[in-house]
Design a protein around this motif. Structure first.
Motif, PDB file in Angstrom:
ATOM      1  N   UNK A  48       0.707  -1.199   0.160  1.00  0.00           N
ATOM      2  CA  UNK A  48       0.030  -0.237   0.167  1.00  0.00           C
ATOM      3  C   UNK A  48       0.946   1.233  -0.048  1.00  0.00           C
ATOM      4  N   UNK A  49       0.385   2.058  -0.890  1.00  0.00           N
ATOM      5  CA  UNK A  49       1.248   3.446  -1.125  1.00  0.00           C
ATOM      6  C   UNK A  49       2.625   3.393  -1.707  1.00  0.00           C
ATOM      7  N   UNK A  50       2.682   2.227  -2.358  1.00  0.00           N
ATOM      8  CA  UNK A  50       4.009   1.892  -3.175  1.00  0.00           C
ATOM      9  C   UNK A  50       3.803   2.048  -4.626  1.00  0.00           C
ATOM     10  N   UNK A  51       4.709   2.794  -5.284  1.00  0.00           N
ATOM     11  CA  UNK A  51       4.582   2.969  -6.664  1.00  0.00           C
ATOM     12  C   UNK A  51       5.708   2.082  -7.374  1.00  0.00           C
ATOM     13  N   UNK A  52       5.079   1.464  -8.447  1.00  0.00           N
ATOM     14  CA  UNK A  52       6.329   0.168  -9.008  1.00  0.00           C
ATOM     15  C   UNK A  52       7.076   1.136 -10.129  1.00  0.00           C
ATOM     16  N   UNK A  53       8.487   1.379  -9.858  1.00  0.00           N
ATOM     17  CA  UNK A  53       9.051   2.427 -10.774  1.00  0.00           C
ATOM     18  C   UNK A  53       9.808   1.767 -11.964  1.00  0.00           C
ATOM     19  N   UNK A  54       9.647   0.792 -11.892  1.00  0.00           N
ATOM     20  CA  UNK A  54      10.627   0.093 -13.275  1.00  0.00           C
ATOM     21  C   UNK A  54       9.358  -0.289 -14.327  1.00  0.00           C
ATOM     22  N   UNK A  55       9.880  -0.713 -15.562  1.00  0.00           N
ATOM     23  CA  UNK A  55       8.636  -0.824 -16.435  1.00  0.00           C
ATOM     24  C   UNK A  55       8.747  -2.448 -16.863  1.00  0.00           C
TER      25      UNK A  55
END
Length: 417
Positions: free
Chosen positions: A253-260
């Motif tokens: 929760x609250x985390x953004x996946x920053x890879x693609x």
């Protein structure tokens, strides 16, 4: 075959018709973020046909950058596409004041492109005035809501362009709104301008969509065209929701996946409904932040479903976790997306408000679903890029017709025409 899409939203109906081989003439939508999404998708289709998708993938990789950086990247993306390809994505409200100018704009473009006729008109006017929940909440049962009568403007398009057929999508409540008067009047208007009408109450899960989503599809044919007796063929999604989400990296929760990149290669669950291929880039995998109390409730809801196949009732909670005074209705306000089933419950635009009704089934993650997960439940492919903030993304997805369902409707229409 070509089509015009009215009240287009983020383009769920359009996507299905394009994949079935139809060519869009125009899209009309009043929400600016949805219009930007329509433009981005039109750019995708143009670059795909031009074998230049690397420019699109380059743009997708700006998802985790700042708003200003994305704005610069979008301007660069627009330069790759001729302006006329986007001119008939019209950002305006369909009303008595705007409709004549819309006709002029579309007619002008049709003449320039040698389109003599419109084959199909598709669209679904906003459904809030027809929904049972909306009517229950309004003291006048939505009778004074102007959206009740948007069907008249839809019919005006039919009268002006005289397409061979139309597809009108809405909630089941349109059949009973104002004691059935709305539907009777719609039928009367259609007959007056030369169209027959068939109504179908369809469930998206019968069209291979991993979601239990009932909607009314109204289909009409011009009076000179023989109305078919049989129409749809049914199929099912034969994998679990867990399989559908399996390749997406775990986030909290609250985390953004920053890879693609993904956690693994596409699975049969994804390829069977065409939501992912090997060249796709992962975006919109960003979980909303939840407070400690909600996370405790989420954990209880997940355990209750995964271990007992039972839904958590609000009154099952300890007193300190219950903050709502209403303990007699909306007892299912915390609901898990069932990972072990082959369909979820209905994805709705309210997902933009909170994620309590769409809790991820994995106890390790304990969060609500992301935009990308909601998009998959609606069968939007992973290369579908939603513009605007996350709340706007959820609204666009929740209001859409699942593209896979739209594609099968489009094929049925094509075969009959």
């Amino acid at each position: 075959m070509n089509f015009i899409d009215l009240f287009a939203g983020a383009g769920g109906l359009s996507e299905g018709f394009i994949k079935a081989g139809y060519t869009p003439i125009a899209h009309i939508e009043m929400n600016k973020h949805a219009v930007m999404t329509l433009e981005t998708r039109a750019i995708y289709h143009y670059l795909r046909k031009s074998n230049k998708l690397e420019y699109y993938y380059e743009y997708q990789k700006t998802y985790n950058l700042t708003d200003k950086e994305r704005e610069v990247a979008r301007k660069k993306l627009l330069d790759y596409v001729p302006k006329e390809k986007l001119e008939l994505i019209i950002n305006n409200e369909i009303s008595e004041k705007t409709i004549h100018n819309m006709f002029k704009q579309i007619d002008k473009e049709m003449n320039l492109k040698d389109h003599n006729t419109v084959d199909v008109i598709v669209g679904g006017p906003p459904c809030q005035a027809y929904s049972l929940l909306g009517r229950a909440r309004d003291k006048n049962s939505m009778k004074n809501d102007d959206r009740n009568y948007l069907y008249k403007l839809y019919v005006r398009f039919l009268k002006h362009y005289q397409p061979k057929a139309f597809v009108f999508e809405n909630v089941q409540g349109i059949l009973t709104a104002q004691n059935g008067t709305i539907y009777k009047n719609l039928n009367r208007y259609l007959k007056r301008v030369g169209y027959s009408l068939q109504s179908f109450t369809l469930n998206a899960k019968d069209f291979g969509v991993p979601q239990n989503r009932k909607r009314v599809i109204l289909i009409g044919f011009r009076k000179d065209i023989i109305t078919p007796e049989s129409f749809f063929y049914h199929s099912e999604y034969n994998f679990s929701i867990d399989e559908l989400f399996k390749d997406l990296p775990n986030i909290q929760a609250g985390e953004k996946y920053k890879k693609y990149n993904y956690a693994c290669k596409p699975t049969k669950a994804q390829t069977s409904i065409d939501v992912r291929n090997n060249s796709d880039i992962l975006t919109h995998h960003h979980a909303r932040t939840q407070n400690a109390r909600d996370l405790k409730i989420y954990e209880k809801a997940i355990k209750k479903w995964n271990e007992e196949s039972l839904r958590l009732k609000y009154t099952d909670l300890e007193e300190e976790l219950m903050t709502h005074n209403n303990r007699k209705s909306f007892l299912d306000r915390f609901k898990v997306v069932a990972g072990n089933l082959n369909h979820s419950h209905t994805v709705v635009a309210h997902l933009s408000k909170d994620g309590h009704h769409f809790i991820h089934p994995d106890i390790i993650q304990t969060r609500s679903i992301t935009v990308r997960e909601a998009a998959r439940l609606q069968t939007f492919p992973d290369n579908y890029y939603f513009e605007g903030p996350r709340t706007a993304n959820f609204v666009q997805i929740g209001n859409a017709v699942p593209p896979l369902m739209a594609k099968k409707i489009a094929f049925s229409l094509l075969n009959n025409l």
